[in-house]
Design an enzyme around this catalytic site. Structure first.
Site, PDB file in Angstrom:
ATOM      1  CB  SER A   1      -3.598   9.808  -4.303  1.00 13.96           C
ATOM      2  OG  SER A   1      -2.626   9.241  -5.138  1.00 13.96           O
TER       3      SER A   1
ATOM      4  CB  CYS B   1       5.107   2.618  -0.843  1.00  9.88           C
ATOM      5  SG  CYS B   1       5.373   1.706  -2.388  1.00  9.88           S
ATOM      6  CG  ASP B   2       2.013   6.608  -1.061  1.00 10.99           C
ATOM      7  OD1 ASP B   2       2.767   6.072  -1.882  1.00 10.99           O
ATOM      8  OD2 ASP B   2       0.938   7.122  -1.382  1.00 10.99           O
ATOM      9  CE  LYS B   3       0.366   8.530   3.849  1.00 14.41           C
ATOM     10  NZ  LYS B   3       0.195   8.027   2.489  1.00 14.41           N
TER      11      LYS B   3
END
Length: 619
Positions: A522, A122-124
């Site tokens: 986002s 996921c994102d980070k």
């Protein structure tokens, strides 16, 4: 010839104590002559993109040990941006990227591991691990948990009243919840259907964008960014990663082959990654992360390079949130990232001489994995891997295949250069008197009617204030919503603004308003949403000088953004603001912990990747 790092703690009489501790972890006599490979997992029950990773680290470990290595697994933290969004939890998201990078460095250097397999999603987490990989510069392969299947449900169209089958993702749940034309029952149905399986959210949001970029960087296997998390084919990626990392480790330490090191991908691989990002209309967060990863690699890749590429790279793929027609599962059916790279290669927009972890060069990789040119039937079968439509949190639980590949390069999910969605790509860098060091916009999500936009500033000094004003109908058509003091220092933590942009859309203002912030967005954001405004307000940026009613002009084709106020007036306002201090006019009810304050003290501007200012650490 490089010496195995692990020998520091496994060889020699003086290391008897360390070896004794290694033995307590299960190592035997013959293990001390083998490479020690860190399996960097990120399992957590907080995040759907990571909830299925618990056993996958050991899956990789078994393959490493079968290939002659010693595997040692540890976990990093992982923040779910969707769950942390819309409240103070989002202050921690971007800072967690640096904590992840540090934690990988700490564990790998403390225990002298020779190489890594990074299991991210996921994102980070993917960018944090990439930063660590470049910092450590030891052999590495990335393998992600994979994308979530797109949700599906039948809903009544509020305009036509007809029942329609609708493909869904997380953003749909947010938008519909704020749209009063949908009933409570509709909202509940979408909530239950939008995120049906484990995996990273199903559109071209930040997580999937970054996992796709690892393929372009040459640090992961083909399919890493696009095979859905639930499909049995993804299991083979984990197994191959475990075997291949042992080969790469031996190539470096026993053959002195520096091409297998992550920094060896060089500037050209970063250009390839950004070119891919622009071509597929990826998340604006990828700009932030690629800048940070390049700095860790010691590679001079900057916003100037991104601006240059954005003017010449076509948009060849359009996926949710930029369209509801396609999700990541559809990109895979069209040949995945290797297919997009293949089209970019045919358009003359790719460096194909860069190394990859699975082929000597990207050209070699494309010859095998680009479905337009390959003769390998196994590759074609691989890209038929599709969703099953069965809600589950279990990895590799289905083996559904599409009936056919999407090879339509004129009107399909992936287009050729001749049939591009647009001749300029899906991301752009804007500069002007309000953003001297630049700001970014995902042009793939902007309607053509508002590529040039002039409006009246509606100034807010927190995401919370912006949300309140949008929901209470204080924001009108023609407004440019300013959300400032939300940058890396000012937030601190550079919050994502998915709720404000989703609510603008739900209010029917998606083509009538713009939003400008020194925060970020986002990957699920679309519309005229401009972020990363640099310098940020807390660092004396001109976004902090804008007042309600100021006219702001945005010109995406010409890459400009300006507040239509004279230089003399801006200078007068700057003197006034210097006297007041660069902070919100009114105190915000926001708890900023010591950890976040420490982050704010060291962090640099978004145009530098929001990394630490290492000059502040010099003696």
């Amino acid at each position: 010839m490089p010496t195995y790092r692990s020998k520091t703690s496994t060889a020699g009489r003086n290391m008897a104590g360390a070896r004794s501790l290694w033995r307590a972890t299960g190592m035997k006599d013959d293990d001390f002559s083998k490479p020690i490979i860190a399996v960097v997992n990120s399992f957590t029950q907080f995040v759907p993109g990571h909830v299925h990773l618990k056993d996958l680290g050991q899956l990789v470990a078994r393959e490493i040990e079968a290939a002659g290595g010693v595997a040692k697994e540890f976990n990093t933290i992982a923040v779910d941006d969707g769950i942390a969004m819309g409240h103070d939890g989002m202050l921690y998201s971007l800072p967690s990227r640096d904590i992840i990078a540090d934690s990988v460095e700490y564990m790998v250097n403390a225990h002298c591991a020779d190489a890594m397999v990074c299991i991210s999603n996921c994102d980070k987490i993917t960018p944090g691990m990439l930063m660590a990989a470049m910092r450590l510069n030891i052999p590495v392969i990335f393998v992600s948990g994979g994308p979530m299947e797109a949700g599906k449900t039948r809903l009544a169209n509020p305009v036509t009243k007809t029942i329609e089958l609708k493909k869904l993702d997380l953003v749909d749940a947010m938008v519909i919840a704020a749209d009063q034309s949908y009933s409570d029952a509709d909202v509940a149905e979408v909530e239950r259907s939008a995120c049906p399986t484990c995996g990273s959210c199903s559109g071209m949001f930040t997580a999937n964008s970054m996992n796709c970029l690892t393929e372009a960087l040459g640090l992961s296997l083909p399919g890493n960014g696009t095979v859905v998390a639930t499909h049995a084919d993804r299991e083979q990626l984990f197994k191959r990663a475990g075997r291949r990392i042992v080969e790469l480790t031996r190539q470096y330490y026993e053959q002195d082959d520096v091409r297998v090191l992550p920094r060896s991908v060089g500037f050209n691989a970063f250009e390839n990654a950004m070119t891919l990002d622009i071509a597929m209309g990826g998340s604006t967060n990828t700009i932030l992360h690629l800048l940070a990863i390049a700095r860790e690699a010691g590679i001079d890749f900057t916003m100037r390079d991104i601006d240059r590429l954005s003017r010449v790279v076509p948009q060849l793929c359009k996926v949710a949130p930029n369209t509801n027609k396609y999700h990541i599962e559809d990109v895979h059916r069209a040949g995945g990232i290797m297919a997009i790279l293949g089209e970019l290669d045919r358009a003359g927009r790719l460096h194909t001489d860069v190394p990859t972890v699975h082929a000597p060069t990207l050209k070699d990789a494309l010859d095998q994995w680009d479905i337009v040119r390959t003769q390998d039937e196994a590759v074609r079968k691989f890209y038929l891997a599709g969703p099953a439509g069965v809600p589950t949190q279990i990895a590799f639980s289905q083996d559904t295949r599409w009936p056919s590949l999407d090879l339509d390069r004129a009107e399909g999910c992936i287009r050729s250069y001749e049939h591009a969605f647009s001749k300029e790509g899906g991301l752009a860098v804007l500069t002007g008197n309000i953003a001297l060091d630049g700001c970014v916009v995902k042009t793939a999500g902007v309607d053509e009617s508002i590529l040039v936009f002039e409006g009246s500033a509606h100034v807010t000094e927190s995401q919370d204030e912006a949300v309140e004003n949008i929901l209470n109908d204080k924001v009108k058509a023609g407004d440019v919503v300013i959300v400032r003091y939300e940058g890396p220092k000012g937030g601190p933590g550079m919050q994502e603004m998915l709720y404000p942009t989703s609510y603008i859309k739900s209010k029917g203002l998606g083509k009538a308003c713009a939003l400008l912030t020194d925060g970020r967005f986002s990957g699920g954001t679309s519309g005229l949403s401009i972020g990363h405004c640099s310098p940020e307000a807390a660092a004396g940026g001109a976004i902090g000088l804008v007042r309600d009613g100021d006219r702001i002009r945005i010109d995406i084709p010409n890459r400009t953004i300006d507040v239509l106020v004279s230089d003399e007036e801006l200078a007068r306002r700057r003197e006034e603001q210097n006297a007041k201090g660069w902070k919100p006019a009114q105190p915000r009810p926001r708890k900023v912990s010591a950890a976040l304050k420490a982050y704010a003290k060291l962090v640099m501007s978004a145009d530098k990747g929001a990394v630490r200012d290492l000059s502040l650490l010099d003696d």
